[in-house]
Write a protein that holds these residues in place. Structure first.
Motif, PDB file in Angstrom:
ATOM      1  N   GLU A 291      -3.329  -2.265  -8.118  1.00 46.57           N
ATOM      2  CA  GLU A 291      -3.228  -3.139  -9.290  1.00 46.57           C
ATOM      3  C   GLU A 291      -2.426  -2.504 -10.414  1.00 46.57           C
ATOM      4  N   SER A 292      -2.349  -1.180 -10.430  1.00 45.34           N
ATOM      5  CA  SER A 292      -1.635  -0.482 -11.506  1.00 45.34           C
ATOM      6  C   SER A 292      -0.189  -0.167 -11.148  1.00 45.34           C
ATOM      7  N   ALA A 293       0.156  -0.290  -9.871  1.00 45.51           N
ATOM      8  CA  ALA A 293       1.499   0.080  -9.416  1.00 45.51           C
ATOM      9  C   ALA A 293       2.509  -1.024  -9.698  1.00 45.51           C
ATOM     10  N   SER A 294       3.780  -0.634  -9.740  1.00 48.13           N
ATOM     11  CA  SER A 294       4.850  -1.619  -9.829  1.00 48.13           C
ATOM     12  C   SER A 294       4.836  -2.431  -8.538  1.00 48.13           C
ATOM     13  N   PRO A 295       5.434  -3.616  -8.527  1.00 45.24           N
ATOM     14  CA  PRO A 295       5.427  -4.432  -7.299  1.00 45.24           C
ATOM     15  C   PRO A 295       5.986  -3.701  -6.085  1.00 45.24           C
ATOM     16  N   GLN A 296       7.055  -2.936  -6.283  1.00 39.68           N
ATOM     17  CA  GLN A 296       7.675  -2.237  -5.151  1.00 39.68           C
ATOM     18  C   GLN A 296       6.790  -1.084  -4.664  1.00 39.68           C
ATOM     19  N   LEU A 297       6.210  -0.343  -5.622  1.00 41.00           N
ATOM     20  CA  LEU A 297       5.337   0.763  -5.238  1.00 41.00           C
ATOM     21  C   LEU A 297       4.055   0.232  -4.614  1.00 41.00           C
ATOM     22  N   ARG A 298       3.561  -0.885  -5.118  1.00 37.42           N
ATOM     23  CA  ARG A 298       2.362  -1.493  -4.540  1.00 37.42           C
ATOM     24  C   ARG A 298       2.595  -1.841  -3.077  1.00 37.42           C
ATOM     25  N   ALA A 299       3.744  -2.438  -2.775  1.00 34.86           N
ATOM     26  CA  ALA A 299       4.044  -2.805  -1.393  1.00 34.86           C
ATOM     27  C   ALA A 299       4.085  -1.570  -0.501  1.00 34.86           C
ATOM     28  N   ALA A 300       4.657  -0.477  -1.024  1.00 34.66           N
ATOM     29  CA  ALA A 300       4.747   0.757  -0.239  1.00 34.66           C
ATOM     30  C   ALA A 300       3.367   1.346   0.024  1.00 34.66           C
ATOM     31  N   LEU A 301       2.528   1.395  -1.004  1.00 37.65           N
ATOM     32  CA  LEU A 301       1.171   1.926  -0.832  1.00 37.65           C
ATOM     33  C   LEU A 301       0.365   1.045   0.113  1.00 37.65           C
ATOM     34  N   ALA A 302       0.529  -0.275  -0.006  1.00 36.46           N
ATOM     35  CA  ALA A 302      -0.184  -1.195   0.886  1.00 36.46           C
ATOM     36  C   ALA A 302       0.254  -1.002   2.327  1.00 36.46           C
ATOM     37  N   MET A 303       1.543  -0.752   2.546  1.00 34.12           N
ATOM     38  CA  MET A 303       2.054  -0.523   3.898  1.00 34.12           C
ATOM     39  C   MET A 303       1.391   0.705   4.520  1.00 34.12           C
ATOM     40  N   ILE A 304       1.298   1.789   3.768  1.00 28.10           N
ATOM     41  CA  ILE A 304       0.663   3.009   4.274  1.00 28.10           C
ATOM     42  C   ILE A 304      -0.818   2.767   4.528  1.00 28.10           C
ATOM     43  N   PHE A 305      -1.479   2.105   3.580  1.00 30.48           N
ATOM     44  CA  PHE A 305      -2.912   1.829   3.658  1.00 30.48           C
ATOM     45  C   PHE A 305      -3.247   0.940   4.855  1.00 30.48           C
ATOM     46  N   CYS A 306      -2.428  -0.076   5.099  1.00 31.18           N
ATOM     47  CA  CYS A 306      -2.732  -1.082   6.122  1.00 31.18           C
ATOM     48  C   CYS A 306      -2.197  -0.749   7.514  1.00 31.18           C
ATOM     49  N   THR A 307      -1.399   0.310   7.625  1.00 31.55           N
ATOM     50  CA  THR A 307      -0.896   0.715   8.945  1.00 31.55           C
ATOM     51  C   THR A 307      -1.434   2.077   9.371  1.00 31.55           C
ATOM     52  N   GLY A 308      -1.868   2.895   8.408  1.00 31.31           N
ATOM     53  CA  GLY A 308      -2.378   4.217   8.740  1.00 31.31           C
ATOM     54  C   GLY A 308      -1.305   5.181   9.182  1.00 31.31           C
ATOM     55  N   GLN A 309      -0.058   4.920   8.820  1.00 35.36           N
ATOM     56  CA  GLN A 309       1.035   5.794   9.226  1.00 35.36           C
ATOM     57  C   GLN A 309       1.380   6.791   8.124  1.00 35.36           C
ATOM     58  N   ASP A 310       2.077   7.859   8.505  1.00 35.00           N
ATOM     59  CA  ASP A 310       2.566   8.819   7.507  1.00 35.00           C
ATOM     60  C   ASP A 310       3.487   8.090   6.534  1.00 35.00           C
ATOM     61  N   PRO A 311       3.480   8.487   5.257  1.00 32.17           N
ATOM     62  CA  PRO A 311       4.375   7.842   4.290  1.00 32.17           C
ATOM     63  C   PRO A 311       5.824   7.829   4.739  1.00 32.17           C
ATOM     64  N   SER A 312       6.313   8.937   5.300  1.00 33.33           N
ATOM     65  CA  SER A 312       7.717   8.996   5.709  1.00 33.33           C
ATOM     66  C   SER A 312       8.030   7.975   6.796  1.00 33.33           C
ATOM     67  N   ASP A 313       7.035   7.674   7.655  1.00 36.15           N
ATOM     68  CA  ASP A 313       7.229   6.664   8.699  1.00 36.15           C
ATOM     69  C   ASP A 313       7.168   5.257   8.110  1.00 36.15           C
ATOM     70  N   ALA A 314       6.144   5.017   7.282  1.00 34.07           N
ATOM     71  CA  ALA A 314       5.935   3.680   6.729  1.00 34.07           C
ATOM     72  C   ALA A 314       7.117   3.224   5.880  1.00 34.07           C
ATOM     73  N   LEU A 315       7.719   4.137   5.133  1.00 37.05           N
ATOM     74  CA  LEU A 315       8.852   3.779   4.278  1.00 37.05           C
ATOM     75  C   LEU A 315      10.068   3.351   5.088  1.00 37.05           C
ATOM     76  N   GLU A 316      10.147   3.794   6.342  1.00 36.30           N
ATOM     77  CA  GLU A 316      11.336   3.536   7.161  1.00 36.30           C
ATOM     78  C   GLU A 316      11.186   2.341   8.101  1.00 36.30           C
ATOM     79  N   PHE A 317      10.024   1.680   8.118  1.00 30.89           N
ATOM     80  CA  PHE A 317       9.868   0.528   8.995  1.00 30.89           C
ATOM     81  C   PHE A 317      10.960  -0.492   8.691  1.00 30.89           C
ATOM     82  N   ARG A 318      11.659  -0.935   9.750  1.00 33.09           N
ATOM     83  CA  ARG A 318      12.742  -1.895   9.577  1.00 33.09           C
ATOM     84  C   ARG A 318      12.296  -3.301   9.965  1.00 33.09           C
TER      85      ARG A 318
END
Length: 374
Positions: free
Chosen positions: A183-210
């Motif tokens: 709720e405190s993150a910018s929209p783009q950062l929120r999406a990135a954190l949600a991706m890591i949270f909801c997939t359980g992947q390393d941040p470096s992997d989650a950021l690169e999902f195409r």
């Protein structure tokens, strides 16, 4: 005109009859219009270029030294194929060892490395000392077959134990901390954190999902660190988060505020700014890390009764998982969908528990109550 000669420089007349001057090794050009040949200005330019070259040369690792071994390893295909995160880690270790880079290989043995290990632990931390030790193990491993060193002396150095009072490296987040950060993150950062949270992947992997890695609601990708195949179902929680994220034209599922794929450093900087802000306001406890979200998924699944094999399959944790290598294993996807459903159920349970614990908390838009968000 007297012919001018300067050691290390090539001075000649080109085919148009114009005089030219270049440093022989670096090929740096001297502008003879600004510093005419033979003048004080010209000699000063030559001296400046020569001094810069010598300074750079002195920084280069010498053959037969620790620095030479490290430089050789960085040229290995093994290092070039490592993940971006691992490369950053190893370069950090090399920088820590930079002051002793000229140590002759003949002087390297286990007692010397043990002493260095002890000094690093005192100067930096037990963890950094152990990471440097692990890095040296890799360097020596690839130096032995080439006859550059006799033995992997780093392997016999005893790792420093984690102090009992040291906080967990990647501690599990509470449900409330997840919601506060999102709720405190910018929209783009929120999406990135949600991706890591909801997939359980390393941040470096989650950021690169195409986008082209998504098929029938499943993200198919090999992990950067291990190349273990991942078949990650997109949960309804993540689907809702991505639907609310700002639109972009990047090839990745996530994008920064510039509309371009996140870099790991850019994401890390944005997260650190948010973390410090939340900690200062007392809204989250210290020690939150994005990688802790991966541990959070594993913890929630364990508490929901999932076994280690089911958790490992979803998180692509080790080499026992069938490597996809960009192929698609339907059986693994079906199995992971069931595991993801368990995680969603655990998420809903914790959300309901949080509502009971905080009855005065404002309700979200009633129209969106059936649409779960992270």
């Amino acid at each position: 005109m007297t012919h001018v000669r300067v050691k290390g420089f090539k001075i000649f007349r080109d085919r148009h009859g114009k005089m030219r001057c270049y440093h022989r090794i670096t090929n740096i050009k001297i502008d003879l219009e600004k510093a005419p040949l033979g003048t004080a200005e010209f000699m000063a330019e030559c001296s400046k270029i020569s001094a810069a070259f010598q300074a750079i040369k002195q920084q280069e690792p010498k053959p037969g030294t620790l620095g030479g071994l490290i430089s050789g390893y960085f040229a290995e295909e093994h290092f070039q194929e490592r993940s971006k995160a691992t490369k950053r880690e190893y370069r950090m270790c090399a920088q820590v060892l930079h002051p002793i880079r000229d140590t002759p290989v003949s002087k390297i043995d286990t007692p010397l490395l043990a002493a260095i290990h002890d000094k690093l632990a005192k100067k930096h931390s037990w963890d950094k000392a152990n990471r440097v030790r692990n890095f040296l193990i890799q360097v020596f491993k690839f130096s032995i077959p080439k006859g550059l060193i006799l033995k992997n002396f780093a392997e016999d150095v005893i790792k420093k134990p984690r102090p009992r009072d040291t906080p967990e490296a990647y501690r599990t987040w509470t449900y409330e901390e997840v919601q506060t950060a999102l709720e405190s993150a910018s929209p783009q950062l929120r999406a990135a954190l949600a991706m890591i949270f909801c997939t359980g992947q390393d941040p470096s992997d989650a950021l690169e999902f195409r986008k082209d890695q998504v098929d029938d609601g499943v993200i198919w990708k090999g992990r950067n660190k291990t190349n273990v195949g991942a078949a990650i179902p997109i949960s309804s929680v993540l689907e809702a988060e991505l639907a609310d994220a700002p639109a972009h034209d990047a090839e990745t599922l996530l994008a920064s505020s510039k509309g371009t794929p996140w870099t790991y450093d850019g994401f890390a900087s944005a997260w650190q700014r948010l973390r410090k802000k939340l900690e200062k306001a007392g809204k989250v406890a210290p020690g939150l890390t994005p990688k802790g979200l991966r541990h959070t998924m594993a913890t929630w699944l364990r508490e929901a009764g999932q076994d280690e094999r089911e958790i490992s399959d979803l998180l692509a944790q080790d080499s026992k998982v069938m490597g996809l290598h960009y192929s698609k294993n339907a059986a693994l996807a079906r199995k992971n969908r069931k595991t993801m459903q368990v995680w969603e159920g655990e998420y809903v349970r914790r959300a309901q528990k949080a509502k009971v614990s905080n009855p005065q908390e404002k309700q979200s838009n009633p129209d969106k109550e059936d649409k779960p968000h992270a």
